[in-house]
Design a protein around this motif. Sequence first.
Motif, PDB file in Angstrom:
ATOM      1  N   ALA A   1       9.676  25.454  23.121  1.00 46.65           N
ATOM      2  CA  ALA A   1      10.987  25.526  23.761  1.00 46.65           C
ATOM      3  C   ALA A   1      11.977  24.651  22.998  1.00 46.65           C
ATOM      4  O   ALA A   1      11.588  23.745  22.265  1.00 46.65           O
ATOM      5  N   THR A   2      13.257  24.944  23.157  1.00 46.18           N
ATOM      6  CA  THR A   2      14.299  24.136  22.516  1.00 46.18           C
ATOM      7  C   THR A   2      15.363  23.753  23.535  1.00 46.18           C
ATOM      8  O   THR A   2      15.503  24.391  24.574  1.00 46.18           O
ATOM      9  N   ARG A   3      16.087  22.685  23.213  1.00 50.53           N
ATOM     10  CA  ARG A   3      17.194  22.247  24.065  1.00 50.53           C
ATOM     11  C   ARG A   3      18.489  22.402  23.275  1.00 50.53           C
ATOM     12  O   ARG A   3      18.620  21.877  22.176  1.00 50.53           O
ATOM     13  N   PRO A   4      19.474  23.142  23.806  1.00 48.96           N
ATOM     14  CA  PRO A   4      20.734  23.312  23.085  1.00 48.96           C
ATOM     15  C   PRO A   4      21.607  22.069  23.187  1.00 48.96           C
ATOM     16  O   PRO A   4      21.817  21.530  24.266  1.00 48.96           O
ATOM     17  N   LEU A   5      22.094  21.610  22.048  1.00 44.42           N
ATOM     18  CA  LEU A   5      23.028  20.487  22.015  1.00 44.42           C
ATOM     19  C   LEU A   5      24.371  20.962  21.484  1.00 44.42           C
ATOM     20  O   LEU A   5      24.430  21.867  20.646  1.00 44.42           O
ATOM     21  N   GLY A   6      25.425  20.345  21.975  1.00 46.06           N
ATOM     22  CA  GLY A   6      26.754  20.616  21.458  1.00 46.06           C
ATOM     23  C   GLY A   6      27.242  19.382  20.713  1.00 46.06           C
ATOM     24  O   GLY A   6      27.486  18.353  21.341  1.00 46.06           O
ATOM     25  N   ILE A   7      27.361  19.467  19.388  1.00 44.20           N
ATOM     26  CA  ILE A   7      27.724  18.307  18.579  1.00 44.20           C
ATOM     27  C   ILE A   7      29.235  18.302  18.324  1.00 44.20           C
ATOM     28  O   ILE A   7      29.756  19.190  17.642  1.00 44.20           O
ATOM     29  N   PRO A   8      29.944  17.316  18.870  1.00 42.82           N
ATOM     30  CA  PRO A   8      31.388  17.231  18.586  1.00 42.82           C
ATOM     31  C   PRO A   8      31.631  16.701  17.178  1.00 42.82           C
ATOM     32  O   PRO A   8      30.786  16.016  16.599  1.00 42.82           O
ATOM     33  N   ALA A   9      32.804  17.007  16.628  1.00 47.36           N
ATOM     34  CA  ALA A   9      33.210  16.423  15.353  1.00 47.36           C
ATOM     35  C   ALA A   9      33.349  14.910  15.529  1.00 47.36           C
ATOM     36  O   ALA A   9      33.492  14.417  16.652  1.00 47.36           O
ATOM     37  N   VAL A  10      33.307  14.171  14.428  1.00 49.87           N
ATOM     38  CA  VAL A  10      33.369  12.705  14.500  1.00 49.87           C
ATOM     39  C   VAL A  10      34.637  12.255  15.213  1.00 49.87           C
ATOM     40  O   VAL A  10      34.596  11.380  16.080  1.00 49.87           O
ATOM     41  N   ARG A  11      35.788  12.842  14.844  1.00 49.50           N
ATOM     42  CA  ARG A  11      37.043  12.446  15.481  1.00 49.50           C
ATOM     43  C   ARG A  11      37.013  12.726  16.991  1.00 49.50           C
ATOM     44  O   ARG A  11      37.596  11.976  17.777  1.00 49.50           O
ATOM     45  N   CYS A  12      36.315  13.786  17.377  1.00 45.42           N
ATOM     46  CA  CYS A  12      36.195  14.116  18.804  1.00 45.42           C
ATOM     47  C   CYS A  12      35.263  13.142  19.516  1.00 45.42           C
ATOM     48  O   CYS A  12      35.485  12.793  20.680  1.00 45.42           O
ATOM     49  N   ARG A  13      34.222  12.681  18.804  1.00 42.19           N
ATOM     50  CA  ARG A  13      33.334  11.682  19.385  1.00 42.19           C
ATOM     51  C   ARG A  13      34.083  10.369  19.614  1.00 42.19           C
ATOM     52  O   ARG A  13      33.876   9.680  20.611  1.00 42.19           O
ATOM     53  N   VAL A  14      34.956  10.024  18.665  1.00 42.17           N
ATOM     54  CA  VAL A  14      35.763   8.810  18.827  1.00 42.17           C
ATOM     55  C   VAL A  14      36.702   8.966  20.021  1.00 42.17           C
ATOM     56  O   VAL A  14      36.835   8.058  20.851  1.00 42.17           O
TER      57      VAL A  14
END
Length: 392
Positions: free
Chosen positions: A82-95
């Motif tokens: 099984a897998t877990r979906p992740l949503g990775i924000p851009a660096v500027r969005c993480r900041v």
Amino acid sequence: MKIVHDKFKVHSLTGRITFELMLKAFKAVKRNRGAAGIDKVSIQQYEKDLIPNLTTLMQELKTGTYQPLPLKRVHIPKGYDATRPLGIPAVRCRVAQEVTRRLINPTFEKIFHNSSFGFRKDRNCHQAVEQTIDLAQQGFRWVVEVDIKGFFDNLPHELIMESVAAKISDGNILNLIERFLKSGVMEEGKLSPTVRGAPQGGVISPLLANIVLNHLDWHMENKAYKFVRYADDFVTLCKTQAQAQEALDFISSLLKEMGLEVSQEKTRICRFSQGFDFLGFHISSRGVTMRKKSVEKFKETIRKTTKRSHNLDQKVIGKLNQVIRGTVNFFATKFSTIRQQLMMLDGWIRTRIRSMKFKRKWTTDHYRLRNKQIERMGLLSCSRHGSARMRC
């Protein structure tokens, strides 16, 4: 579910966005590392022009012109194919998310329930397990294991926004949070809208989860139920089976009002003596050990490092020690009873080492490469390292 709005709300958070706050937020993002988003800008690349990047982002956040980039969809292994979906924000969005999180967190931290341990300063998994054990020792020997079906993926945006707006009245900050939630997901070049959920991988998602589930916590408190929660993973402890069933019915009904659903397959009532899994541990009247899935996950990581087709060298030993140290540091605690498990894992790892060196699996290889020789290579012993940890 009706959210009670506080008469005393926090105003003018936007005015607290300073360059100093932007810099602290970036440093926190850098410490957490993580991959680049859809813009392919890494943390290192963003840092090369840090001052102009942060200055521009600060102006956008303060004026309300900031628009988040869509999330990059990645799937990480969850075990059993099984897998877990992740949503990775851009660096500027993480900041941007970290800035927002730092602005609103102090307001909500004051009202969070004492039995909530996930993603809060000076609180951790071990404290949650200790409180669970303590409640059992007080006579609460019936356990309700509750699993919320696809919690992060199914959180209604309306519930999140109403829960935040109950304490925050700064329209700009509320708009920022809503934009984070509705930024969309990019997968294989296709953009999909996000109409529900708080993306796993988002910096602000754990706080939003705690804000929403804080309503559940205080409803449980009003009913005098004893519980321990770590984000969406929680157990309720009762004195009788009848009380446990009443608690489960109450939780199911409340979650339904929130637009969420209890997973029937993973939710159950059991005696404390029967044992149950919580936060990677298996807890029962016989002790606290590593749960089966945790053991298998550890073994799978070791298998990938000790393939027979690879050569045994110091680089391999270093990688093994890193995995062993991390796992043992987490599971070897003052309340754990895992000495036997760690000894068995030591034996299993040594077998993998011998198979890797001799490209086969023969019992006689134990005499060709003895335990002391493996120890001289620098391999960390699970049991010895664990014993030292449990004595602390």
